[in-house]
Design a protein around this motif. Structure first.
Motif, PDB file in Angstrom:
ATOM      1  N   CYS A 179      -3.725  -5.586  -6.545  1.00 52.24           N
ATOM      2  CA  CYS A 179      -3.279  -4.095  -6.922  1.00 52.24           C
ATOM      3  C   CYS A 179      -1.858  -3.838  -7.087  1.00 52.24           C
ATOM      4  O   CYS A 179      -1.300  -3.224  -8.049  1.00 52.24           O
ATOM      5  N   HIS A 180      -1.224  -4.191  -6.061  1.00 52.69           N
ATOM      6  CA  HIS A 180       0.129  -3.775  -6.063  1.00 52.69           C
ATOM      7  C   HIS A 180       1.048  -4.780  -6.944  1.00 52.69           C
ATOM      8  O   HIS A 180       1.867  -4.453  -7.491  1.00 52.69           O
ATOM      9  N   GLY A 195      -3.639   4.533   4.198  1.00 48.36           N
ATOM     10  CA  GLY A 195      -3.938   4.466   2.372  1.00 48.36           C
ATOM     11  C   GLY A 195      -4.749   5.604   2.140  1.00 48.36           C
ATOM     12  O   GLY A 195      -4.784   6.281   1.128  1.00 48.36           O
ATOM     13  N   VAL A 196      -5.894   5.566   3.008  1.00 49.88           N
ATOM     14  CA  VAL A 196      -7.000   6.572   2.669  1.00 49.88           C
ATOM     15  C   VAL A 196      -6.618   7.814   2.993  1.00 49.88           C
ATOM     16  O   VAL A 196      -7.118   8.568   2.426  1.00 49.88           O
ATOM     17  N   SER A 201      -8.412   5.313  -2.371  1.00 49.41           N
ATOM     18  CA  SER A 201      -7.212   4.593  -2.810  1.00 49.41           C
ATOM     19  C   SER A 201      -7.574   3.245  -3.512  1.00 49.41           C
ATOM     20  O   SER A 201      -7.138   2.947  -4.492  1.00 49.41           O
ATOM     21  N   PHE A 202      -8.222   2.327  -2.480  1.00 54.49           N
ATOM     22  CA  PHE A 202      -8.674   0.974  -3.015  1.00 54.49           C
ATOM     23  C   PHE A 202      -9.392   0.836  -4.179  1.00 54.49           C
ATOM     24  O   PHE A 202      -9.156   0.037  -5.163  1.00 54.49           O
ATOM     25  N   SER A 203     -10.515   1.800  -4.280  1.00 56.88           N
ATOM     26  CA  SER A 203     -11.247   1.732  -5.565  1.00 56.88           C
ATOM     27  C   SER A 203     -10.444   2.276  -6.656  1.00 56.88           C
ATOM     28  O   SER A 203     -10.442   1.630  -7.901  1.00 56.88           O
ATOM     29  N   LEU A 263       0.732  -1.295  -0.017  1.00 57.66           N
ATOM     30  CA  LEU A 263       0.058  -0.064   0.117  1.00 57.66           C
ATOM     31  C   LEU A 263       0.988   1.241   0.022  1.00 57.66           C
ATOM     32  O   LEU A 263       0.518   2.100  -0.632  1.00 57.66           O
ATOM     33  N   GLY A 264       2.058   1.341   0.552  1.00 52.70           N
ATOM     34  CA  GLY A 264       3.013   2.241   0.741  1.00 52.70           C
ATOM     35  C   GLY A 264       3.226   2.709  -0.439  1.00 52.70           C
ATOM     36  O   GLY A 264       3.688   3.973  -0.893  1.00 52.70           O
ATOM     37  N   GLU A 265       3.806   1.731  -1.495  1.00 53.49           N
ATOM     38  CA  GLU A 265       4.537   1.903  -2.551  1.00 53.49           C
ATOM     39  C   GLU A 265       3.299   2.655  -3.575  1.00 53.49           C
ATOM     40  O   GLU A 265       3.713   3.589  -4.122  1.00 53.49           O
TER      41      GLU A 265
END
Length: 482
Positions: free
Chosen positions: A385-386, A226-227, A83-85, A71-73
């Protein structure tokens, strides 16, 4: 250049980057330190013994580490409150992004409701004659007001909420270690409780696996960073700092707490299952330990409700900006708060709360179960995702050296996280499958979140005929690129 882009974003009416590094640190800490450590942790020791609990939390901790670095990357490269969407839409498939967004939204909207119910139950300790609904309305109002003020107000409130929890764990560890060695209490306790009965490992591998589920729930919320990246003052600097330092502190807190509880309270003691913190403080001679822990757990509940309202409203806002929710939810007030998304989340949370208070219990249990599973689904999405993001980044000839933060052990890291998440999801209803019978009600409540996610994903896919995006076509442009 980065400051100029931030100013332009604020002037254009977007979310304002007002969250400071200390806010992000506590958002990540507060997201993972909650009732999972204050209440559920004792149950894990009861089930699997101190050794089994340490193994289970250690394994899940490794999984969460890889998820956080993944998530950080992405969050440092493309900070976005949805973010996730957004990541799922750009890096995998728009249908997957649609399902991920709504999945994460209802996850936290339902969580807000459950925390309001929990808060009302806790208040019975001091005010048994006051109707629970009154406390729930008061707490929900407080959470809504904090989120209405600004992202800074949410971050500041979370800083203090989480700070109380962190301070409590630190004091607990100091008191616990001092008690183990006889500095407090007057006699050396040592580590004999690690070998009481079947300890340190109770129930074998099956018990450890079952603890995986509880440990996973305990760590849910770490992804909130992340949000919050979309409203961070300097995500390229603050997000990696939060991820690198906070994760290890959280893991240390959990492992340290299990160690102290396991040393001071034998797993055979009934009290370890309900109130390990209270028991340790009482044995150390701290007056009014039960009242103190009830207040701290209440703080934890308010923290979770505060974070849930923030995460769900920002997710709904992000989807509206991305065309996956009505544009009405993409409106901001003068303080940069997605007020319509906040109101919608409050209404849904209130309806879920009323379901738990007045309607059939089964419906409420299903809602809570769906919410819990949704958190693991979001983690699966982060890992996937990553993996796709990094492969697309390389496929398009971009220089990895220009990434502000690089996740360790790619592709092994996200693959390990993905596999472990799937194992945890599939193992949700394991206890309901017996040799001679199946508890279908329990199975349904455990897995109800999966068909909800699949309906969202496949329904959008069929309607819009979307396809998995080719690596060469993945959109890696950020706001400052033409």
């Amino acid at each position: 250049m980065e400051q100029v882009n931030q100013i332009k974003e604020q002037e254009s009416g977007g979310l304002k980057r007002t969250l400071k590094a200390r806010h992000l640190n506590m958002i990540a800490m507060g997201g993972a330190i909650g009732t999972g450590i204050f209440l559920a942790l004792g149950d894990t020791i009861k089930q699997a013994g101190p050794g089994g609990a340490l193994v289970a939390y250690g394994c899940i901790g490794i999984m969460v580490y890889f998820l956080m670095t993944s998530l950080g990357e992405m969050a440092t490269f493309m900070p976005d409150s949805g973010s996730f969407s957004v990541y799922a839409t750009k890096f995998v498939d728009p249908a997957f992004g649609f399902a991920m967004g709504w999945n994460y939204w209802y996850n936290w909207a339902i969580t807000v409701a459950t925390e309001m119910v929990a808060g009302a139950v806790l208040m019975k300790f001091w005010f048994p004659g006051v109707p629970p609904v009154i406390w729930s309305v008061i707490f929900l109002t407080l959470v809504v007001v904090l989120n209405l003020l600004s992202a800074r107000a949410y971050g500041e409130a979370e800083f203090w909420f989480a700070g109380i929890k962190v301070a409590t764990v630190i004091v607990f560890l100091i008191v616990g270690i001092a008690t183990i060695y006889g500095i407090i209490g007057g006699h050396y306790v040592g580590f004999k409780n690690f070998t009481v009965g079947e300890a340190p490992f109770v129930g074998g591998p099956k018990s450890i696996f079952l603890i995986f589920l509880i440990a996973g729930f305990s760590f849910q919320g770490t992804e909130l960073v992340g949000v919050a990246a979309g409203e961070s003052e300097d995500p390229g600097k603050n997000i990696p700092k939060a991820i690198n330092t906070i994760f290890w502190r959280i893991l240390l807190f959990y492992m340290g707490t299990i160690f102290v509880v396991g040393a001071l309270i034998p797993y055979t003691d009934a009290g370890v299952q309900t109130s390990p913190f209270t028991m340790v403080f009482q044995r150390a001679g701290i007056a009014a330990a039960a009242s103190l822990m009830n207040a701290i757990i209440l703080t934890s509940v308010l923290s979770a409700g505060n974070s849930g309202m923030y995460a769900s409203s920002r997710t709904l806002y992000g989807m509206a900006k991305d065309g996956k929710a009505p544009a009405f939810f993409g409106k901001l007030n003068s303080r940069g708060v997605p007020v319509n998304a906040l109101i919608a989340t409050t209404i849904v949370a209130s309806l879920c709360f009323l379901t738990g208070l007045y309607a059939e219990t089964t419906v409420y249990v299903w809602l809570v179960a769906a919410s819990g599973l949704a958190g693991f689904v979001a983690w699966v999405g982060i890992a996937l995702c990553h993996y796709r993001f990094r492969r697309a980044y390389v496929a398009q000839g971009r220089d990895l050296g220009k990434l502000k933060y690089t996740a360790k052990l790619f592709p092994l890291g996200p693959i390990i996280a993905l596999v472990l998440c799937i194992v945890v999801i599939l193992g949700q209803g394991l206890t309901y499958f017996q040799a001679d019978t199946i508890d279908w009600k329990g199975v349904t409540s455990s897995y109800i979140g999966l068909p909800l996610f699949l309906v969202l994903w496949l329904g959008y896919k069929k309607k819009h005929n979307t396809k998995v995006i080719k690596l060469e076509d993945v959109d890696l442009k950020v706001n400052n690129e033409k």
